[in-house]
Design a protein around this motif. Structure first.
Motif, mmCIF file in Angstrom:
data_model
loop_
_atom_site.group_PDB
_atom_site.id
_atom_site.type_symbol
_atom_site.label_atom_id
_atom_site.label_comp_id
_atom_site.label_asym_id
_atom_site.label_seq_id
_atom_site.Cartn_x
_atom_site.Cartn_y
_atom_site.Cartn_z
ATOM 1 N N ILE A 86 -46.670 -37.928 -23.431
ATOM 2 C CA ILE A 86 -47.674 -36.866 -23.441
ATOM 3 C C ILE A 86 -46.871 -35.694 -22.868
ATOM 4 N N TYR A 87 -47.591 -34.465 -23.404
ATOM 5 C CA TYR A 87 -46.818 -33.187 -22.883
ATOM 6 C C TYR A 87 -48.271 -32.676 -22.518
ATOM 7 N N TRP A 88 -48.335 -32.012 -21.403
ATOM 8 C CA TRP A 88 -49.776 -31.684 -20.512
ATOM 9 C C TRP A 88 -49.468 -30.323 -20.142
ATOM 10 N N LEU A 89 -50.588 -29.697 -19.844
ATOM 11 C CA LEU A 89 -50.894 -28.535 -19.021
ATOM 12 C C LEU A 89 -51.618 -28.894 -17.869
ATOM 13 N N GLY A 90 -51.735 -28.517 -16.751
ATOM 14 C CA GLY A 90 -52.236 -28.815 -15.594
ATOM 15 C C GLY A 90 -52.001 -27.599 -14.333
ATOM 16 N N PRO A 91 -52.800 -28.061 -13.345
ATOM 17 C CA PRO A 91 -52.823 -27.318 -12.118
ATOM 18 C C PRO A 91 -51.572 -27.638 -11.078
ATOM 19 N N ALA A 92 -50.909 -26.773 -10.526
ATOM 20 C CA ALA A 92 -49.980 -27.239 -9.395
ATOM 21 C C ALA A 92 -50.612 -27.958 -8.253
ATOM 22 N N SER A 93 -51.923 -27.351 -7.984
ATOM 23 C CA SER A 93 -52.713 -28.180 -6.953
ATOM 24 C C SER A 93 -54.137 -28.063 -7.224
ATOM 25 N N ALA A 134 -38.364 -34.906 -24.053
ATOM 26 C CA ALA A 134 -38.779 -34.159 -23.285
ATOM 27 C C ALA A 134 -38.698 -32.611 -23.749
ATOM 28 N N PRO A 135 -39.695 -31.898 -23.658
ATOM 29 C CA PRO A 135 -39.870 -30.643 -24.719
ATOM 30 C C PRO A 135 -38.935 -29.632 -23.803
ATOM 31 N N PRO A 136 -38.544 -28.457 -24.259
ATOM 32 C CA PRO A 136 -38.176 -27.286 -23.690
ATOM 33 C C PRO A 136 -39.204 -26.543 -22.696
ATOM 34 N N ALA A 137 -38.880 -25.948 -21.567
ATOM 35 C CA ALA A 137 -39.794 -25.306 -20.804
ATOM 36 C C ALA A 137 -40.391 -23.774 -21.762
ATOM 37 N N PRO A 138 -41.508 -23.571 -21.546
ATOM 38 C CA PRO A 138 -42.187 -22.426 -22.436
ATOM 39 C C PRO A 138 -41.479 -21.220 -22.057
#
Length: 180
Positions: A86-93, A134-138
């Motif tokens: 899973i590749y995800w988007l989220g908050p740092a905190s 692991a995907p590359p950084a955007p």
């Protein structure tokens, strides 16, 4: 019914995230449809229909104590979990009260038939499933603001076109029950 508690991602924000994903990331696996973007608080799994009213009543009874006031999340980091791919988007905190809410909702779910509890809470929106590496950084870091004023009980339904999510009930953060 296959149920989970979640924070919904409103349509316009979901489309913005999907556009950013398409522009910044290569096709990494199976993209999650924008309509399915959400942040899972507690996955309940299969709960018998006969337990739904009691489940909602228990959440309603606890909602004023367990639901934090409305808040905002800054969706500003991406991550990768290799085992589920899973590749995800989220908050740092995020507020401690959100993690507390997730644990309490999982506990209420356990009372109604689901025993598995998540050990570690990571607020996230799944962007891709089935990633093999692991995907590359955007090139352009994500920077999305999610205003959270309610949490939902969602049903996951398998259909001819894949999985879709449907609200069953909702609770305003810091207040009480609202039938969906």
């Amino acid at each position: 019914m296959r149920l989970f508690f979640a924070l919904d991602i409103p349509g316009p924000l979901a489309l913005d995230i999907a556009t950013w994903r398409e522009q910044q990331l290569p096709l990494l696996g199976r993209p999650v449809p924008a309509a399915n973007f959400h942040i899972t608080l507690a996955f309940l799994g299969e709960i018998p229909d006969s337990r739904l009213d009691a489940l909602c009543q228990d959440v309603d009874a606890a909602a004023e104590k367990l639901a934090p006031a409305a808040f905002e999340l800054q969706l500003d980091q991406v991550g990768y979990w290799p085992r589920p791919g899973i590749y995800w988007l989220g908050p740092a905190s995020w507020p401690d009260s959100l993690e507390h809410l997730a644990r309490k909702l999982g506990g209420i779910g356990a009372i109604h038939g689901h025993e598995k509890r998540r050990e570690h809470f990571q607020a996230h929106v799944t962007l891709f499933r089935g990633c093999e590496a692991a995907p590359p950084a955007p090139a352009l870091a994500p920077d999305f603001r999610l205003s959270c004023s309610e949490f939902l009980l969602m049903e996951s339904r398998q259909g001819k076109r894949g999985v879709s999510y449907h609200p069953v009930a909702g609770w305003e953060l810091g207040t009480g029950f609202n039938p969906a």
